[in-house]
Structure formats: structure tokens, C-alpha cells
Design an enzyme around this catalytic site. Structure first.
Site, PDB file in Angstrom:
ATOM      1  N   GLN A  57       2.877  10.059   1.209  1.00 27.50           N
ATOM      2  CA  GLN A  57       4.181   9.375   1.228  1.00 27.50           C
ATOM      3  C   GLN A  57       5.033   9.718   0.014  1.00 27.50           C
ATOM      4  O   GLN A  57       6.238   9.454   0.014  1.00 27.50           O
ATOM      5  CB  GLN A  57       3.999   7.857   1.292  1.00 27.50           C
ATOM      6  CG  GLN A  57       3.461   7.364   2.633  1.00 27.50           C
ATOM      7  CD  GLN A  57       3.363   5.853   2.635  1.00 27.50           C
ATOM      8  OE1 GLN A  57       2.374   5.296   2.172  1.00 27.50           O
ATOM      9  NE2 GLN A  57       4.403   5.199   3.121  1.00 27.50           N
ATOM     10  N   GLY A 112       0.828  -1.194   0.000  1.00 28.93           N
ATOM     11  CA  GLY A 112       0.000   0.000   0.000  1.00 28.93           C
ATOM     12  C   GLY A 112       0.862   1.242   0.000  1.00 28.93           C
ATOM     13  O   GLY A 112       2.037   1.206   0.398  1.00 28.93           O
ATOM     14  N   HIS A 143      -2.471   7.393   7.089  1.00 32.20           N
ATOM     15  CA  HIS A 143      -1.489   8.304   6.476  1.00 32.20           C
ATOM     16  C   HIS A 143      -2.175   9.607   6.037  1.00 32.20           C
ATOM     17  O   HIS A 143      -1.554  10.672   6.064  1.00 32.20           O
ATOM     18  CB  HIS A 143      -0.871   7.666   5.227  1.00 32.20           C
ATOM     19  CG  HIS A 143       0.324   6.787   5.506  1.00 32.20           C
ATOM     20  ND1 HIS A 143       1.481   7.269   6.059  1.00 32.20           N
ATOM     21  CD2 HIS A 143       0.532   5.471   5.277  1.00 32.20           C
ATOM     22  CE1 HIS A 143       2.364   6.270   6.162  1.00 32.20           C
ATOM     23  NE2 HIS A 143       1.810   5.169   5.703  1.00 32.20           N
ATOM     24  N   HIS A 166      -4.166   1.198   7.705  1.00 30.13           N
ATOM     25  CA  HIS A 166      -2.825   1.800   7.704  1.00 30.13           C
ATOM     26  C   HIS A 166      -2.755   2.974   6.718  1.00 30.13           C
ATOM     27  O   HIS A 166      -2.296   4.066   7.061  1.00 30.13           O
ATOM     28  CB  HIS A 166      -1.799   0.719   7.348  1.00 30.13           C
ATOM     29  CG  HIS A 166      -0.384   1.192   7.232  1.00 30.13           C
ATOM     30  ND1 HIS A 166       0.622   0.740   8.058  1.00 30.13           N
ATOM     31  CD2 HIS A 166       0.204   2.070   6.368  1.00 30.13           C
ATOM     32  CE1 HIS A 166       1.754   1.342   7.721  1.00 30.13           C
ATOM     33  NE2 HIS A 166       1.534   2.148   6.692  1.00 30.13           N
ATOM     34  N   GLU A 167      -3.230   2.740   5.507  1.00 29.92           N
ATOM     35  CA  GLU A 167      -3.117   3.787   4.471  1.00 29.92           C
ATOM     36  C   GLU A 167      -4.034   4.966   4.776  1.00 29.92           C
ATOM     37  O   GLU A 167      -3.654   6.120   4.555  1.00 29.92           O
ATOM     38  CB  GLU A 167      -3.413   3.215   3.089  1.00 29.92           C
ATOM     39  CG  GLU A 167      -2.479   2.095   2.646  1.00 29.92           C
ATOM     40  CD  GLU A 167      -0.996   2.392   2.811  1.00 29.92           C
ATOM     41  OE1 GLU A 167      -0.596   3.572   2.725  1.00 29.92           O
ATOM     42  OE2 GLU A 167      -0.232   1.444   3.059  1.00 29.92           O
ATOM     43  N   CYS A 200       5.968  -0.237   6.784  1.00 34.35           N
ATOM     44  CA  CYS A 200       5.586   0.953   6.034  1.00 34.35           C
ATOM     45  C   CYS A 200       6.765   1.365   5.163  1.00 34.35           C
ATOM     46  O   CYS A 200       7.908   1.359   5.618  1.00 34.35           O
ATOM     47  CB  CYS A 200       5.244   2.071   7.014  1.00 34.35           C
ATOM     48  SG  CYS A 200       4.794   3.621   6.228  1.00 34.35           S
ATOM     49  N   LEU A 201       6.480   1.737   3.918  1.00 35.19           N
ATOM     50  CA  LEU A 201       7.564   2.129   3.014  1.00 35.19           C
ATOM     51  C   LEU A 201       8.270   3.408   3.487  1.00 35.19           C
ATOM     52  O   LEU A 201       9.378   3.689   3.058  1.00 35.19           O
ATOM     53  CB  LEU A 201       7.031   2.309   1.591  1.00 35.19           C
ATOM     54  CG  LEU A 201       6.557   1.011   0.902  1.00 35.19           C
ATOM     55  CD1 LEU A 201       5.983   1.316  -0.467  1.00 35.19           C
ATOM     56  CD2 LEU A 201       7.686  -0.001   0.796  1.00 35.19           C
TER      57      LEU A 201
HETATM   58 NI    NI Z   1       2.685   3.316   5.509  1.00 35.30          NI
END
Ligand code: NI
Length: 156
Positions: A51, A46, A134, A130-131, A88-89
Site C-alpha cells: 500500500q 492496519g 494485500h 485483510h492485511e 481500507c486506506l
Molecule cells: Ni487495506
């Protein structure tokens, strides 16, 4: 399509609240393509627009069942719970244990700005939660139970 630079924890943009998308434009359509490409390139499940430095309420997800694009997503129902490792990226190489609902229902718009409803369980429910966080400037680290761990053992 082109890859976008992923913002890393510590970048203040990750703590900001993203704005609703009023209409799809060619520029935002390109952003969605780029977000998908960037997510796949980095082996993520995701990615949220902040991000990649864009404060718009856009999320892409693929938990192995094909790409999902959520524009202006709103979680409208949650059920059950699951506890598991999450990454998480924006925090490369780290993961931590987080408890999430096991099922969520989300209302969102697609790339044509048509409203739809999606119900996700297990990993998809986790990714949606999670997304969406953000988009409100929150990272999973705020919810981690215990310590963040290094992923060394899991990396190829
Ligand atoms: Ni993330």
C-alpha cells in the site's frame, strides 16, 4: 520517521504478490517505522507494505491495543465467522460488508526476525486477514457482500 504515500485502488502495485523478507535491514526497519506513522496519521487499523509501494511481506496493525508488526505472516488456523463493515486506506471514504473468520492464528516474524505466533479475535482477526490479503495482491472489495458504501456519515 516519515509519512509514505498511500497507493489508491487502481494502482497496479496493489494487485501484485509481495516478496518474502529474507533479512531485516536498516532500510526495512525504516519502512516499518514509516508504515506505522502513516497508518496512525490516516487513522487506519492496519497497513501493508504494498500500500506504500513496497512489494515486501510486511504488515502493521493497531486495533487500539498497541502496534503489531508482522513480517512474512502466514495464517495457520481460522475459526468461527464474523460479518461486519470493513474499510481500507487504499479506498478512502468507502466501506463494505465482509465476512471473515472470528479468530485466526498467524505465524510471523518480528522486527528482529524472531518467529512468533499470534492469535487474534474479532477486529484483530479481521485486520490480520485483510492485511495478509494485500500481500497477495487482493483487496477486500473482492469479498464485499452487496455494495460499497460511502462513509460520509462516519467522517468528522
Ligand atoms: Ni487495506
Amino acid at each position: 520517521m516519515s509519512l509514505r504515500t498511500i497507493r489508491i485502488v487502481g494502482d497496479p502495485i496493489l494487485t501484485k504478490v509481495s516478496k518474502e523478507v529474507k533479512e531485516m535491514t536498516p532500510r526495512l526497519d525504516q519502512l516499518v517505522d514509516d508504515m506505522l506513522e502513516t497508518m496512525y496519521e490516516n487513522d487506519g487499523v492496519g497497513l501493508a507494505a504494498p500500500q506504500v509501494g513496497i512489494l515486501k511481506r510486511i504488515v502493521v496493525i493497531d486495533v487500539g491495543e498497541g502496534p503489531i508488526v508482522l513480517i512474512n505472516p502466514k495464517i495457520v488456523a481460522e475459526a468461527g465467522s464474523q460479518t461486519g463493515m470493513e474499510g481500507c486506506l487504499s479506498l478512502p471514504g468507502k466501506s463494505g460488508q465482509v465476512t471473515r473468520p472470528n479468530e485466526v492464528k498467524v505465524v510471523a516474524f518480528d522486527r528482529e526476525m524472531k518467529e512468533f505466533t499470534l492469535t487474534g479475535t474479532e477486529l484483530l482477526a479481521r485486520a490480520i486477514c485483510h492485511e495478509c490479503e494485500h500481500l497477495d495482491g487482493h483487496l477486500y472489495t473482492e469479498r464485499v457482500e452487496g455494495e460499497l458504501v460511502d462513509n460520509d456519515a462516519e467522517e468528522e
